[in-house]
Write an enzyme that holds these catalytic residues in place. Structure first.
Site, mmCIF file in Angstrom:
data_model
loop_
_atom_site.group_PDB
_atom_site.id
_atom_site.type_symbol
_atom_site.label_atom_id
_atom_site.label_comp_id
_atom_site.label_asym_id
_atom_site.label_seq_id
_atom_site.Cartn_x
_atom_site.Cartn_y
_atom_site.Cartn_z
ATOM 1 N N LYS A 1 2.776 7.948 -3.240
ATOM 2 C CA LYS A 1 3.802 6.973 -3.624
ATOM 3 C C LYS A 1 3.823 6.776 -5.135
ATOM 4 O O LYS A 1 2.775 6.606 -5.752
ATOM 5 C CB LYS A 1 3.514 5.629 -2.947
ATOM 6 C CG LYS A 1 3.465 5.720 -1.435
ATOM 7 C CD LYS A 1 3.043 4.393 -0.805
ATOM 8 C CE LYS A 1 1.630 3.994 -1.169
ATOM 9 N NZ LYS A 1 1.161 2.790 -0.436
ATOM 10 N N GLY B 1 3.288 -6.215 -1.440
ATOM 11 C CA GLY B 1 3.314 -5.795 -0.038
ATOM 12 C C GLY B 1 4.214 -4.605 0.270
ATOM 13 O O GLY B 1 4.424 -4.281 1.445
ATOM 14 N N THR B 2 4.705 -3.927 -0.751
ATOM 15 C CA THR B 2 5.580 -2.770 -0.469
ATOM 16 C C THR B 2 4.833 -1.690 0.302
ATOM 17 O O THR B 2 5.372 -1.101 1.234
ATOM 18 C CB THR B 2 6.125 -2.144 -1.768
ATOM 19 O OG1 THR B 2 5.058 -2.023 -2.699
ATOM 20 C CG2 THR B 2 7.232 -2.976 -2.365
ATOM 21 N N GLY B 3 3.566 -1.435 -0.119
ATOM 22 C CA GLY B 3 2.802 -0.366 0.525
ATOM 23 C C GLY B 3 2.508 -0.701 1.985
ATOM 24 O O GLY B 3 2.638 0.149 2.878
ATOM 25 N N CYS B 4 2.132 -1.951 2.237
ATOM 26 C CA CYS B 4 1.857 -2.397 3.613
ATOM 27 C C CYS B 4 3.105 -2.236 4.466
ATOM 28 O O CYS B 4 3.075 -1.699 5.577
ATOM 29 C CB CYS B 4 1.449 -3.868 3.633
ATOM 30 S SG CYS B 4 0.029 -4.257 2.593
ATOM 31 N N THR C 1 7.502 -6.935 -5.572
ATOM 32 C CA THR C 1 6.911 -5.685 -5.087
ATOM 33 C C THR C 1 5.622 -5.934 -4.306
ATOM 34 O O THR C 1 4.947 -4.990 -3.923
ATOM 35 C CB THR C 1 6.585 -4.746 -6.271
ATOM 36 O OG1 THR C 1 5.754 -5.473 -7.191
ATOM 37 C CG2 THR C 1 7.843 -4.301 -6.977
HETATM 38 N N1 LIG Z 1 10.445 -1.097 -8.226
HETATM 39 C C1 LIG Z 1 10.524 -0.229 -7.227
HETATM 40 N N2 LIG Z 1 11.697 0.380 -6.952
HETATM 41 C C2 LIG Z 1 11.804 1.250 -5.932
HETATM 42 N N3 LIG Z 1 10.788 1.582 -5.130
HETATM 43 C C3 LIG Z 1 9.577 1.015 -5.345
HETATM 44 C C4 LIG Z 1 9.380 0.094 -6.397
HETATM 45 N N4 LIG Z 1 8.081 -0.300 -6.362
HETATM 46 C C5 LIG Z 1 7.494 0.343 -5.340
HETATM 47 N N5 LIG Z 1 8.389 1.143 -4.711
HETATM 48 C C6 LIG Z 1 8.170 1.939 -3.508
HETATM 49 O O1 LIG Z 1 7.375 1.141 -2.649
HETATM 50 C C7 LIG Z 1 6.465 1.933 -1.905
HETATM 51 C C8 LIG Z 1 5.052 1.470 -2.207
HETATM 52 O O2 LIG Z 1 4.595 2.185 -3.308
HETATM 53 P P1 LIG Z 1 3.512 1.778 -4.358
HETATM 54 O O3 LIG Z 1 3.949 0.534 -5.062
HETATM 55 O O4 LIG Z 1 3.229 2.987 -5.164
HETATM 56 O O5 LIG Z 1 2.263 1.488 -3.418
HETATM 57 P P2 LIG Z 1 1.397 0.186 -3.134
HETATM 58 O O6 LIG Z 1 2.328 -0.916 -2.803
HETATM 59 O O7 LIG Z 1 0.547 0.586 -1.995
HETATM 60 O O8 LIG Z 1 0.628 -0.039 -4.371
HETATM 61 C C9 LIG Z 1 6.784 3.372 -2.315
HETATM 62 O O9 LIG Z 1 7.760 3.895 -1.438
HETATM 63 C C10 LIG Z 1 7.367 3.210 -3.709
HETATM 64 O O10 LIG Z 1 8.170 4.296 -4.074
HETATM 65 C C1 LIG Z 2 -4.362 -8.454 3.002
HETATM 66 C C2 LIG Z 2 -3.759 -7.492 2.069
HETATM 67 N N1 LIG Z 2 -3.656 -6.202 2.424
HETATM 68 C C3 LIG Z 2 -3.084 -5.304 1.584
HETATM 69 C C4 LIG Z 2 -2.590 -5.681 0.351
HETATM 70 C C5 LIG Z 2 -1.981 -4.648 -0.584
HETATM 71 O O1 LIG Z 2 -0.658 -4.916 -0.933
HETATM 72 P P1 LIG Z 2 0.394 -3.767 -1.414
HETATM 73 O O2 LIG Z 2 1.194 -3.391 -0.209
HETATM 74 O O3 LIG Z 2 1.204 -4.456 -2.444
HETATM 75 O O4 LIG Z 2 -0.376 -2.609 -1.912
HETATM 76 C C6 LIG Z 2 -2.712 -7.049 0.002
HETATM 77 N N2 LIG Z 2 -2.259 -7.497 -1.166
HETATM 78 N N3 LIG Z 2 -3.289 -7.927 0.892
HETATM 79 MG MG LIG Z 3 -0.865 -0.554 -1.219
#
Ligand SMILES: Nc1ncnc2c1ncn2[C@@H]1O[C@H](COP(=O)(O)OP(=O)(O)O)[C@@H](O)[C@H]1O
Ligand SMILES: Cc1ncc(COP(=O)(O)O)c(N)n1
Ligand SMILES: [Mg+2]
Length: 716
Positions: free
Chosen positions: A388, A424-427, A422
């Site tokens: 990602k 919790g996007t990954g979750c 942003t």
């Molecule tokens: N500002 C943004 N605009 C568009 N897509 C985003 C943005 N921030 C995160 N994403 C998308 O959200 C998802 C989570 O990615 P990321 O932020 O890299 O991981 P995490 O939340 O686990 O740290 C991916 O699909 C990423 O491309």
């Molecule tokens: C309990 C818990 N699990 C996972 C995440 C990661 O968050 P993100 O989806 O932004 O990487 C978080 N902030 N809290």
């Molecule tokens: Mg994450």
């Protein structure tokens, strides 16, 4: 344990042919068969025991294994170490009571039934003697020559309604019976020839499984940490599962003290308590997919692995959470090595860039390096890796799905959405993927659909007023809009609505003599030259208006897009005009020497006034029709919608019309539509209404512009 009977393979050695029963079963289980019944009418008990040993090894816990009738062989195979989950008995076979007694309370015992008296007999048995009924035949079939009259779907439905036990449909079941049988109340479908006799049993099983899943609400379990602010962790997962069409369940592996500004404490309940939660679920409920998030420490990781190995859920998505968006650690460094064993049990792993770097044990320099690292990790753990790009610098937020073994390398480009929401996007993304996989999509589709949903939810996050740090995404933005809970439309809905608004204008443009004559090549030169000269005047100003849009654009990506369009319009288009306005064409007029016609003045006044107002959303809405109408017209001309094909070398305006249908222009138009309709979808009602007016008004100016050259046929 609660048995997954959804796709049930009954073996038939004759139909398996030279491939043999064991290989057929192995492939079918690869494709998603969840339970296998060895059915050998003629073999000796000794041979059946050998077969059960071989099947148990081939299945390796990925599906249940039962044997038809041969209770003693089942017991002997168990004594010799095979995993035999139970027996399936016919009305004339050994007693179900004896089977229960010999096999124990955890065994799976099925009974064939198809008549009211069979139900009466089942009701007379002690509760817990029989687990399910095999009900059929559904259609006449050769694999059971002495079969009773076929029930058909309706007969099956009536039988299920009376049955005290779950019913698997069996006998003559073909793939198109999948959804009707599911709707009639089947907990599973049992298939013989459609799998045993298939050229590719894995592919055939995948087809059945996909159809079954598409007809069901998948039960999706998240094993993760709690985020009481509701934006990440378990809470986000449940919302994401629901938004993507699944039934959500949650086992809490850890608790955090957390809000949108960060994590301030973590509490990890005893791992044994987590295992109790997991066992309670799998004892009672069939789990179609598992999403795994924050696990906190190595003991929790090992506990989850232990449960996965006992249950073998068919879909496992691991988000290897190590650090929150806020920068707080969510996994012990000591647990990082334990995590590797977990990844080996996953179908899809979804690391962000920092997590990927830890997992491959080196720094990641840039996006192409990230792709190489994802390839490495995928090969090491045998799972697909979704890398990602959310944490990249710059205007893009791409993701890529890489499966080294399957040779998949799918890029998902995407402009970064300008938002602070942003958290919790990954979750949310990983839960959405697990749910969509469980609904029968393949990984490439599931990621694509999950991303489309996530982007919609990211865009709408700003509409929520939650916290002062990194706020959450709006998991239900699209659903609420479509369900009438909010008035905000999606970008796709805006596009459809606006395009429909100008239907009449578009029809009128199509009917104009100028367009008709241009299409069939009968247009005289004079009106054509008039049109070209006005177009040149128009484009010079249009480029300035595009440059103004670039100046006002809120994101770098949009700024670059409009600036590039301005460049294209003043350089590319005018070069084209120059190529037509030459003495060779009998034309000598200088490009900008014409007197602007009233239609040209009116159109440009509208664009300049909108630009002067300084409101970006309306300006780009006013700009859009020039892109959209030309591309649409060009593509329809090319495809012969006007009865002639301008590609014909005899056509006098062939090269001119070809530029309308230029793929690069079509691409720019698609991008312009996205920018404008996304802005409209995210705007307040008033702004969106003003954008819509600017768009319709420009469209009527387009029509007047095309009408200005007048009536124009050559010979007629
Ligand atoms: N500002 C943004 N605009 C568009 N897509 C985003 C943005 N921030 C995160 N994403 C998308 O959200 C998802 C989570 O990615 P990321 O932020 O890299 O991981 P995490 O939340 O686990 O740290 C991916 O699909 C990423 O491309
Ligand atoms: C309990 C818990 N699990 C996972 C995440 C990661 O968050 P993100 O989806 O932004 O990487 C978080 N902030 N809290
Ligand atoms: Mg994450």
């Amino acid at each position: 344990m609660s048995a997954d009977l959804s796709l049930y393979l009954v073996t038939d050695a004759a139909l398996c042919g030279p491939r043999g029963v064991v290989d057929t079963v192995r492939q079918a289980v690869d494709g998603g068969v969840r339970i296998v019944q060895l059915r050998e009418k003629h073999a000796s008990d000794g041979e059946v025991v050998e077969q059960l040993l071989a099947l148990s090894a081939a299945i390796d816990g990925r599906a249940l294994l039962v044997v038809n009738d041969r209770l003693d062989a089942a017991l002997e195979a168990r004594r010799r170490g095979a995993r035999v989950d139970g027996v399936h008995l016919g009305q004339g076979d050994a007693s179900v009571l004896r089977a229960r007694q010999e096999l124990g309370p955890d065994a799976l015992i099925g009974l064939t039934a198809n008549a009211p008296e069979h139900l009466a007999a089942v009701r007379a048995l002690p509760v817990g003697t029989v687990d399910y009924l095999g009900v059929g035949v559904i259609r006449p079939t050769l694999t059971k020559p002495d079969h009773p009259p076929a029930l058909g779907i309706e007969g099956f439905r009536e039988f299920v309604a009376e049955s005290p036990l779950p019913c698997v449909a069996i006998g003559g079941v073909g793939i198109d019976d999948t959804e009707p049988l599911r709707a009639a109340g089947a907990v599973g479908i049992a298939v013989v020839s459609a799998l045993c006799a298939a050229d590719d049993p894995a592919a055939a099983a995948r087809d059945f499984r996909r159809r079954w899943q598409m007809a069901s609400v998948p039960r999706v379990l998240t094993i993760a940490g709690s985020d009481p602010s509701g934006g990440a962790g378990i809470q986000a997962d449940l919302k994401s599962i629901a938004a993507n069409g699944g039934y959500g369940m949650a086992a809490i592996a850890a608790l955090t003290v957390q809000n949108t500004r960060g994590v301030s404490a973590i509490h990890v309940p005893p791992a044994a308590f987590l295992r109790q939660q997991l066992d309670a679920l799998s004892d009672d409920i069939v789990v179609d997919a598992v999403k795994i998030g924050m696990l906190a420490d190595a003991e929790v990781v090992r506990t989850v692995i232990g449960w996965l190995d006992a249950v073998h859920p068919p879909i496992v998505v691991v988000d290897p959470v190590m650090v929150a968006t806020s920068g707080d650690r969510l996994l012990d460094t000591a647990a990082e090595s334990a995590l590797r064993a977990l990844l080996e049990r996953a179908d899809v792993v979804t690391p962000n860039l920092a997590e990927l770097a830890v997992l491959v044990g080196r720094n990641i320099a840039d996006w192409s390096d990230a792709l190489a690292a994802a390839e490495e990790l995928s090969a090491q753990v045998g799972a697909a890796v979704l890398v990602k790009g959310g944490h990249l610098e710059g205007a893009d937020a791409p993701d890529a799905l890489i499966d080294a073994a399957a040779g998949i390398r799918q890029d998902y480009p995407g402009a970064r959405i300008d938002t602070a929401n942003t958290h919790g996007t990954g979750c949310s993304l990983s839960s959405a993927i697990a749910t969509l996989l469980a609904r029968g999509q393949d990984p490439v589709q599931a990621v694509s659909a999950a991303r489309a949903w996530l982007r919609e939810s990211l865009r709408a996050g700003g509409a929520l007023d939650v916290g002062r740090g990194h706020g959450p995404i709006h998991h239900f933005a699209g659903l609420w809009t479509r369900g009438g809970l909010t008035t905000r439309p999606t970008a796709a809905e805006v596009a459809a609505e606006w395009w429909d608004d100008i239907r009449e204008t578009r029809d009128e443009i199509d009917a104009l003599p100028f367009i008709r004559a241009l299409a069939d090549g009968t247009l005289r030169q004079e009106p054509f030259v008039f049109y070209l000269a006005q177009d040149a005047l128009y484009l010079r100003e249009y480029a300035r208006v595009l440059a103004e849009a670039a100046r006002l654009a809120p994101t770098a990506a949009e700024q670059a897009f409009w600036a590039q369009s301005a460049h294209g319009s003043i350089v590319g288009e005018l070069e084209l005009h120059a190529s037509w306005l030459t003495p060779a064409q009998g034309v000598t007029a200088a490009t900008f020497s014409a007197v602007p016609a009233p239609a040209t003045v009116a159109y440009l006044d509208h664009l300049r006034a909108t630009a002067f107002d300084g409101r970006y959303p309306e300006l780009i809405a006013a700009i859009l029709p020039c892109f959209w109408l030309y591309t649409d017209l060009g593509e329809r001309l090319r495809d012969g919608a006007f009865g002639t094909l301008p590609q014909d070398p005899e056509h006098p305006y062939a090269s001119w019309l070809a530029t309308y249908a230029d793929p690069a222009f079509a691409e720019a138009t698609a991008q312009a539509i996205v920018h404008v309709t996304e802005a409209a979808a995210g705007a307040d009602d008033e702004t969106r209404a003003r954008m819509r007016r600017a768009f319709t008004l420009s469209s009527t100016h387009e029509r007047a512009f095309f009408a200005a050259p007048g009536s124009t046929h050559a010979a007629t």
